[in-house]
Write an enzyme that holds these catalytic residues in place. Structure first.
Site, mmCIF file in Angstrom:
data_model
loop_
_atom_site.group_PDB
_atom_site.id
_atom_site.type_symbol
_atom_site.label_atom_id
_atom_site.label_comp_id
_atom_site.label_asym_id
_atom_site.label_seq_id
_atom_site.Cartn_x
_atom_site.Cartn_y
_atom_site.Cartn_z
ATOM 1 N N THR A 106 0.816 -1.216 0.000
ATOM 2 C CA THR A 106 0.000 0.000 0.000
ATOM 3 C C THR A 106 0.854 1.272 0.000
ATOM 4 O O THR A 106 0.309 2.373 0.087
ATOM 5 C CB THR A 106 -0.841 0.024 1.295
ATOM 6 O OG1 THR A 106 0.046 -0.223 2.390
ATOM 7 C CG2 THR A 106 -1.935 -1.000 1.276
ATOM 8 N N SER A 107 2.160 1.137 -0.089
ATOM 9 C CA SER A 107 3.082 2.254 0.174
ATOM 10 C C SER A 107 2.886 3.491 -0.722
ATOM 11 O O SER A 107 2.907 3.400 -1.959
ATOM 12 C CB SER A 107 4.520 1.743 0.017
ATOM 13 O OG SER A 107 5.423 2.815 -0.072
#
Ligand SMILES: Cc1ncc(COP(=O)(O)O)c(C=O)c1O
Length: 386
Positions: A106-107
């Protein structure tokens, strides 16, 4: 038959990147710092605005403002692009044609690296963990893929050090096979050159009058690089504000330890505990996980102020900030607080976690009025089943 993907035109692959490169001069207040970068690439939209922010729950005697670093770009939104201007500047000056970085699936940092690299004409390689066997190609990850990054899914057991080792391996292999450099960017862009993104931002905020207008500044803490930069910049300008760092993952000793390392690398003589106030009480159920209370807070804030917080970082930190204003007002130096909004909007689209919040009975978002014909249904509130 589907068309073949277009191949990137590569004469001098650094030509585009170099056109974004600028010399950078250290702001006057930070001239004491050592190991200062001399270049950066210019990608972020700045100066970003500061304005009043009346989010629900702020006690009447506090005045809350927000610094809109969620407006540093559209797909480049957030704090990470400020750090990447320096990191990618370093990569380009040193002749690297590709970069490698890593993070959770999800960075925001990985997405920003992928998009920025594509804009500069560099190849991006991204190591990710989490997201299950078949990683959902949504939110940040979708944008990373869209912008042509090569993705490498590693086992969830790979630690931050393990991530780093793999990146070095990949970089060495790239060098050995292509003869070209691949620049390694540690998790979250948390190496020393990245710190200068918010040293530079402090100069921007000084021009916006923060030293006189505010008593406190609040930031979300992931890797602590943004925290470290703000704490150092505030210290170098006379510690006029108190810097609060709300963790979404890391324990207290990590935060103070990381900030201390930055202080030491900068050649300064102070203690991290004296220049930053860390809070770890709002991590909740853990990194990337949310309670209903947190999701409601995010929805309420969007609903009442038009500003979107994200579920992983800014939502937790700003909720913590408001809770502390109510429960421990004494932890603030004064009553004029600036929240640094570090972006993260695309995490809203990673999964369906907001669906229940949106359709909850009585929520403003549930006010969908079905108007088939006849008079406008001014007062009738129907729900989706009708
Ligand atoms: C939206 C957002 N806010 C805050 C942070 C934390 O910044 P730092 O890693 O500098 O502590 C991150 C880090 O990924 C982020 O993506």
């Amino acid at each position: 038959m589907s068309e073949q993907p277009a191949k990137k035109a590569k004469m001098d692959s650094l030509e585009t990147a170099k056109s974004f490169l600028q010399e950078w001069e250290m702001p006057e207040f930070a001239k004491k710092m050592k190991n200062v970068p001399k270049h950066r690439v210019r990608l972020a939209n700045m100066d970003t605005p500061i304005h009043r922010w009346n989010i629900p729950g702020v006690p009447d005697d506090f005045e809350l403002y927000v610094k809109r670093d969620d407006m540093t770009g559209s797909t480049l939104t957030g704090n990470k692009i400020r750090n990447l201007e320096f990191l990618l500047g370093d990569a380009v000056v040193n002749g690297n044609e590709s970069v490698v970085t890593c993070g959770a699936f999800t960075s925001n940092h990985c997405r920003t690296t992928a998009v920025a690299s594509a804009q500069l004409g560099l190849d991006a390689h991204i190591l990710i963990r989490g997201g299950g066997e078949k990683v959902p190609m949504r939110g940040n990850l979708m944008l990373s893929r869209f912008s042509g990054a090569s993705l490498y899914r590693v086992p969830d057991t790979v630690t931050d050090t393990g991530f780093y080792d793999r990146m070095v391996q990949l970089s060495n292999k790239a060098k050995a096979t292509t003869g070209k450099g691949m620049y390694v960017i540690p998790i979250g862009g948390s190496s020393y050159p990245g710190l200068f993104g918010y040293i530079n931002c402090w100069a921007e905020m000084m021009n916006q009058g923060i030293l006189d207008r505010f008593t406190d500044i609040v930031v979300t803490c992931g890797t602590a690089v943004t925290t470290g930069a703000l704490a150092i910049a505030n210290y170098l300008t006379g510690s006029k504000l108190r810097v609060h760092s709300f963790s979404i993952k890391r324990p207290m000793d990590f935060i103070y330890g990381y900030v201390q390392e930055s202080i030491d690398l900068a050649g300064l003589d102070c203690k991290s505990e004296d220049i930053v106030s860390a809070c770890v009480d709002y991590i909740g159920e853990g990194y990337g996980k949310n309670t209903d209370v947190e999701l409601d807070f995010i929805r309420n804030t969007a609903d009442t102020t038009g500003i979107f917080l994200d579920p992983v970082y800014t939502g937790k930190a700003s909720r913590g900030m408001v809770e502390e204003m109510k429960k421990n007002p004494g932890r603030y130096k004064g009553k004029k607080v600036l929240f640094l909004h570090t972006g993260g909007i695309f995490s809203i689209y990673t999964d369906q976690r907001f669906d229940g919040v949106m359709t909850k009975e009585g929520s403003a978002a549930d006010k969908v009025m079905y108007w088939t014909d006849g008079e406008p249904p001014m007062t009738t509130i129907l729900n989706h089943e009708q």
